[in-house]
Design a protein around this motif. Structure first.
Motif, short mmCIF file in Angstrom:
data_model
loop_
_atom_site.label_atom_id
_atom_site.label_comp_id
_atom_site.label_asym_id
_atom_site.label_seq_id
_atom_site.Cartn_x
_atom_site.Cartn_y
_atom_site.Cartn_z
N SER A 84 3.26 -12.91 -23.49
CA SER A 84 2.11 -12.04 -23.25
C SER A 84 2.35 -10.69 -23.90
CB SER A 84 1.85 -11.89 -21.75
OG SER A 84 2.81 -11.03 -21.19
N GLY A 134 -11.10 -15.63 -21.72
CA GLY A 134 -10.31 -16.71 -22.30
C GLY A 134 -9.26 -17.24 -21.35
N THR A 135 -9.43 -17.02 -20.06
CA THR A 135 -8.45 -17.49 -19.09
C THR A 135 -9.09 -18.49 -18.13
OG1 THR A 135 -9.01 -15.70 -17.60
CG2 THR A 135 -7.18 -15.33 -19.10
N THR A 191 -8.87 -17.91 -15.15
CA THR A 191 -9.36 -16.94 -14.18
C THR A 191 -10.87 -16.79 -14.24
OG1 THR A 191 -7.38 -15.74 -14.82
CG2 THR A 191 -8.92 -14.62 -13.38
N GLY A 233 -7.15 -7.52 -22.50
CA GLY A 233 -5.76 -7.65 -22.06
C GLY A 233 -5.53 -7.00 -20.72
N THR A 262 -6.70 -12.15 -11.10
CA THR A 262 -5.92 -12.99 -12.01
C THR A 262 -4.89 -13.74 -11.17
OG1 THR A 262 -4.60 -13.04 -14.04
CG2 THR A 262 -4.28 -11.17 -12.61
N ASP A 263 -3.91 -14.35 -11.84
CA ASP A 263 -2.87 -15.07 -11.11
C ASP A 263 -2.16 -14.13 -10.14
OD1 ASP A 263 -3.53 -17.04 -12.88
OD2 ASP A 263 -1.86 -16.64 -14.22
N SER A 267 -4.65 -13.50 -24.15
CA SER A 267 -5.03 -14.80 -23.59
C SER A 267 -5.95 -15.55 -24.55
CB SER A 267 -5.68 -14.62 -22.22
OG SER A 267 -6.42 -13.43 -22.17
N LEU A 315 1.86 -22.57 -13.83
CA LEU A 315 2.15 -21.91 -15.10
C LEU A 315 3.39 -22.53 -15.71
CD1 LEU A 315 1.72 -18.20 -13.95
CD2 LEU A 315 -0.04 -19.83 -14.64
N ARG A 370 -3.70 -16.97 -27.87
CA ARG A 370 -2.49 -17.76 -27.68
C ARG A 370 -2.61 -19.19 -28.19
NH1 ARG A 370 -2.82 -18.26 -21.05
NH2 ARG A 370 -5.07 -18.21 -21.02
N1 LIG Z 1 -2.99 -18.38 -16.00
C1 LIG Z 1 -4.20 -17.99 -16.58
C2 LIG Z 1 -4.25 -16.50 -16.91
C3 LIG Z 1 -3.19 -16.07 -17.88
C4 LIG Z 1 -3.28 -14.58 -18.22
O1 LIG Z 1 -3.83 -14.19 -19.24
N2 LIG Z 1 -2.74 -13.73 -17.35
C5 LIG Z 1 -2.79 -12.31 -17.54
C6 LIG Z 1 -2.54 -11.73 -16.19
S1 LIG Z 1 -3.18 -10.15 -15.95
C7 LIG Z 1 -1.72 -11.85 -18.50
O2 LIG Z 1 -0.68 -12.45 -18.56
N3 LIG Z 1 -1.94 -10.77 -19.25
C8 LIG Z 1 -0.95 -10.18 -20.08
C9 LIG Z 1 -1.52 -9.73 -21.37
O3 LIG Z 1 -2.60 -9.16 -21.37
O4 LIG Z 1 -0.91 -9.97 -22.40
C10 LIG Z 1 -4.48 -18.83 -17.80
O5 LIG Z 1 -3.57 -19.51 -18.25
O6 LIG Z 1 -5.61 -18.84 -18.31
#
Ligand SMILES: N[C@@H](CCC(=O)N[C@@H](CS)C(=O)NCC(=O)O)C(=O)O
Lengths: 338, 419
Positions: free
Chosen positions: A39, A151-152, A154, A176, A194-195, A83, A224, A86
């Motif tokens: 991330s 894109g999640t 969520t 983000g 979110t998670d 997200s 995850l 990726r």
């Molecule tokens: N588990 C979910 C959400 C994953 C996700 O994007 N989580 C955020 C949590 S706030 C994150 O990791 N953000 C970090 C970033 O912006 O790079 C998915 O796979 O779609």
């Protein structure tokens, strides 16, 4: 001269244009580096420290794989991915492994054509909200403005949850985590969802974490885990069994402190097989005998990695809960090394 | 041995293809064409091979699947049970909305600034120059983020309007609420409305009330125009221009007011309910930030175009006009601008196109334009990169072509007729 440059460029182009569908292991070895998607910065899971060195729970997986495959847990090129970017990055071969709090779902597995090699964190989606709002349940969120990362999963769970409960909301999709935090703290959205693990990490980074609470409702299942491209099963096996080695190491009490000792040979054949003093597990994977030993030495066993990055003694303060070993009432379980 | 020299026989040699000027250009064109086609074939083949390798096919069936995500900013009905196709349309409409709003505001501001920059008043013209340089020379994305930041950090939160001693209050006699989530303005409501009719197989609805008002408005304008033509005829015949202004105004205003009264027109005011203001029309901050930034940015370019257009008209014209006793604003409106338009319109078209394409930066502030709904969320949830991007490109291409066709037609009309 000009012509040969042109033809040279053309050959290179036609060579690199194809996605490496197979042979990721050879690619990684030839490159001498593992490309790992993480991330863009989520403290505890993946973030660069003051010296620019990546660390975190997801980062530790990348490092363990690099240690197993390349013998060097610093031979990793970390690729920060949002997200949204990726999956394209993994599908196009820009990264070899994606370890970025990514939820294992059917469509990602089947339709997007990825292979989840396991689960390193059993999570669920929650809501973060300022205490001053006086909200105690997610069911009271009717009409709220909600910050989400687009894109999640969520985004999808949120839509389902509010629809099922017959309440409305105003989504504010952001790119983000840092943007989401900014808007949330400025009060441009009432709640951040979110998670649960990411909420804890986000909250820990706030100036006054105690002014914010996570609502009791967990509205989804978010297993995850790290994932690789479909089609290269040998590579998938390596990443899968690296994760399993870390889990088994915790189960059999192999720690960074005693691993040298244990790798001289023990009377537990399972430990011996993991550490390569018995059997030919490494060879089966196309690696050497010490692969799992190096993976475990990289950041410790599963439990050590958890405690060091997101455990109760860290500011993030997550308890093991579902993520304890199966022997301790959790869901973390590795198939046998046999 | 014959001494007679025949005229050299036109034997064709291969090298002539390159060295003979009669053939050279054709040869080069053929070579370029072949190279281009080879390149295109290679790219296509590459796509095909890689799609096959990744085990993916190429089809747009995903547009009919249920999207499962919500969109906050929408012009027509949409929910998470709608399809990806509909999400795409929502995005497209949002793109068109911001493009139209942006082009309109940018033109108004740009023309004003362009003219003011030529003002003899030193302070005003310098100020305008500073504005133009500031916006022209900083990337638009930074402006969008800056304005969004200012809106969400500095404006009051909805909860500031609450309580015994609220720190914020509504403006304009309690009818407008300015918050850091958006601006809420009164909305038109009809207590005896005619309802909506669904069109295009129920895909969206058209408000009959709006139709009725527009119909009456246009009818009024049309009749007004007829009266005006008649007045001109009378003037041509008798030399006296009958006064028609009031009648024409009445023809437009009275029927519209009448229709509004019949339909039971009233305003719905926003009111704080729960977490947010409810009721009224909401202009979300992402829309506002994008609109302000795009308009001001593009206006800076339009101002320069307008200035260039005005300066292209020789000074003698305005001197002659003022010698005839015209006042400065009449000179501008009657003499300079009509001629300057011919210079202004062609570059103006490309500014409109730029604005439309720049609106794809909407994702930076979470405005649900087509890049966001189709190019991001849909692409991400379905993994249909190629299809989504091609469709997206097709949409922008279509919008741009339509804008330039319309503007070119307008240009055709205003351009100098040469006989
Ligand atoms: N588990 C979910 C959400 C994953 C996700 O994007 N989580 C955020 C949590 S706030 C994150 O990791 N953000 C970090 C970033 O912006 O790079 C998915 O796979 O779609």
């Amino acid at each position: 001269m000009k012509k040969s440059v042109f033809i040279g460029a053309l050959t290179v182009a036609s060579l690199t244009a194809g996605i490496a569908a197979a042979g990721t292991l050879d690619d990684v070895k030839a490159r001498g580096k593992l490309n790992c998607g993480v991330s863009t910065g989520l403290v505890g899971f993946a973030s660069p420290d003051a010296n620019g060195k990546w660390e975190g729970y997801d980062v530790a997986i990348c490092r363990a794989v690099a240690a197993a495959v390349l013998g060097d847990n610093t031979a990793v090129e970390f690729v920060p991915l949002s997200s949204k970017t990726r999956f394209t990055a993994l599908a196009s071969g820009e990264v070899d492994v994606l370890a970025r709090n990514t939820t294992w779902t059917l469509s990602r597995d089947v339709d997007l054509k990825f292979d989840f090699v396991g689960v390193n964190y059993y999570d669920g989606q929650g809501f973060l909200i300022p205490k001053s709002m006086g909200v105690t349940s997610a069911k009271e969120l009717d009409g709220a403005t909600v910050c989400i990362q687009s894109g999640t999963t969520t985004e999808l769970n949120l839509a389902d949850y509010f629809r099922v409960n017959g309440i409305s909301y105003e989504p504010v999709p952001v790119e983000g985590n840092s943007e989401a935090q900014k808007l949330y703290l400025a009060g441009a959205c009432d709640t951040l969802t979110t998670d649960g693990s990411a909420l804890a990490a986000t909250r820990a980074a706030f100036e006054k974490p105690d002014d914010h609470i996570v609502l009791p409702e967990i509205i989804s299942k978010e297993p995850l885990g790290p994932l690789v491209r479909h089609g290269d099963n040998e590579w998938g096996d390596i990443v899968r069994w690296t994760l399993n080695a870390l889990i088994s190491a915790e189960e059999y009490d192999i720690t960074s402190a005693n691993i040298e000792e244990l790798s001289k040979g023990t009377n537990n054949p399972e430990i011996n097989r993991i550490l390569g003093t018995e059997g030919n597990m490494g060879e089966m994977l196309g690696l050497d005998a010490d692969w799992a030993k190096r993976a475990i030495m990289s950041g410790g066993n599963f439990g050590e990695i958890f405690e060091a990055n997101i455990g109760e003694k860290t500011p993030i303060g997550l308890s093991r809960g579902l993520n304890a070993l199966w022997t301790e009432g959790g869901l973390i379980y590795s198939p046998p090394f046999r | 041995m014959t001494t007679l020299t025949d005229p050299p026989k036109a034997t064709f040699r291969l090298s002539m293809l390159l060295y003979d000027t009669r053939y050279r250009s054709t040869t080069i064109q053929i070579i370029v064409l072949i190279a281009f086609m080879l390149g295109a074939a290679w790219l296509l083949n590459n796509v095909r091979v890689n799609l096959a390798l990744a085990g993916k096919d190429f089809n747009f069936g995903f547009l009919q699947q249920v999207s499962n995500f919500d969109i906050g900013q929408r012009l027509i009905e949409y929910s998470s049970t709608s399809t990806y196709g509909r999400a795409t349309i929502i995005g497209l409409l949002n793109t068109l909305l911001i493009a139209v709003m942006g082009c309109f505001a940018a033109t108004v501001v740009g023309v004003a600034v362009g003219i003011l920059r030529l003002s003899p008043n030193w302070v005003i013209s310098r100020l305008m120059a500073v504005y133009v340089e500031m916006f022209r020379n900083v990337p638009i994305l930074l402006w969008i983020l800056l304005i969004m930041g200012v809106l969400s950090e500095s404006l009051p939160q909805p909860k500031d309007f609450r309580g015994e001693n609220p720190t914020a209050s509504m403006s304009m006699f309690d009818s407008v609420a300015v918050t850091n989530r958006g601006i809420y303005i009164p909305e038109p409501l009809f207590s005896k409305g005619l309802g909506d009719i669904p069109v295009f197989w129920n895909s969206f609805e058209i408000s009959l009330d709006l139709m009725a008002i527009l119909a009456v408005l246009f009818a009024g304008l049309l009749i007004g125009k007829l009266i005006k033509t008649r007045a001109m005829q009378i003037q041509a015949a008798t030399g006296v221009l009958p006064k028609t202004g009031l009648i024409r105004l009445a023809l437009v205003v009275i029927p519209v007011l009448l229709v509004l009264w019949i339909l039971g027109f009233h305003l719905g005011y926003p009111a704080l309910k729960g977490f947010n203001f409810q009721g009224g029309t909401r202009l979300g901050n992402p829309l506002l930030a994008l609109w302000i930034a795009l308009s001001l940015y593009t206006a800076a370019f339009i101002a320069e175009i307008v200035r260039a257009g005005i300066m292209a008209i020789s000074k003698g014209q305005s001197e002659a006009a003022s010698a005839l006793g015209l006042r400065p604003n009449k000179i501008m409106n009657l003499v300079i601008l009509p001629q300057a338009m011919r210079v202004i319109i062609p570059p103006l078209i490309s500014q409109y196109l730029n604005l439309t394409k720049n609106s794809s930066l909407a994702v930076a502030v979470g405005y649900a334009d087509i890049t966001s709904t189709l190019g991001n969320t849909t692409l991400n949830q379905t993994g249909r990169e190629l299809e989504a991007i091609l469709l997206l490109m097709g949409c922008y291409l279509a919008i741009s072509l339509i804008v330039s066709t319309v503007m070119n037609a307008y240009n055709e009309r205003t351009k100098l007729r040469e006989r």
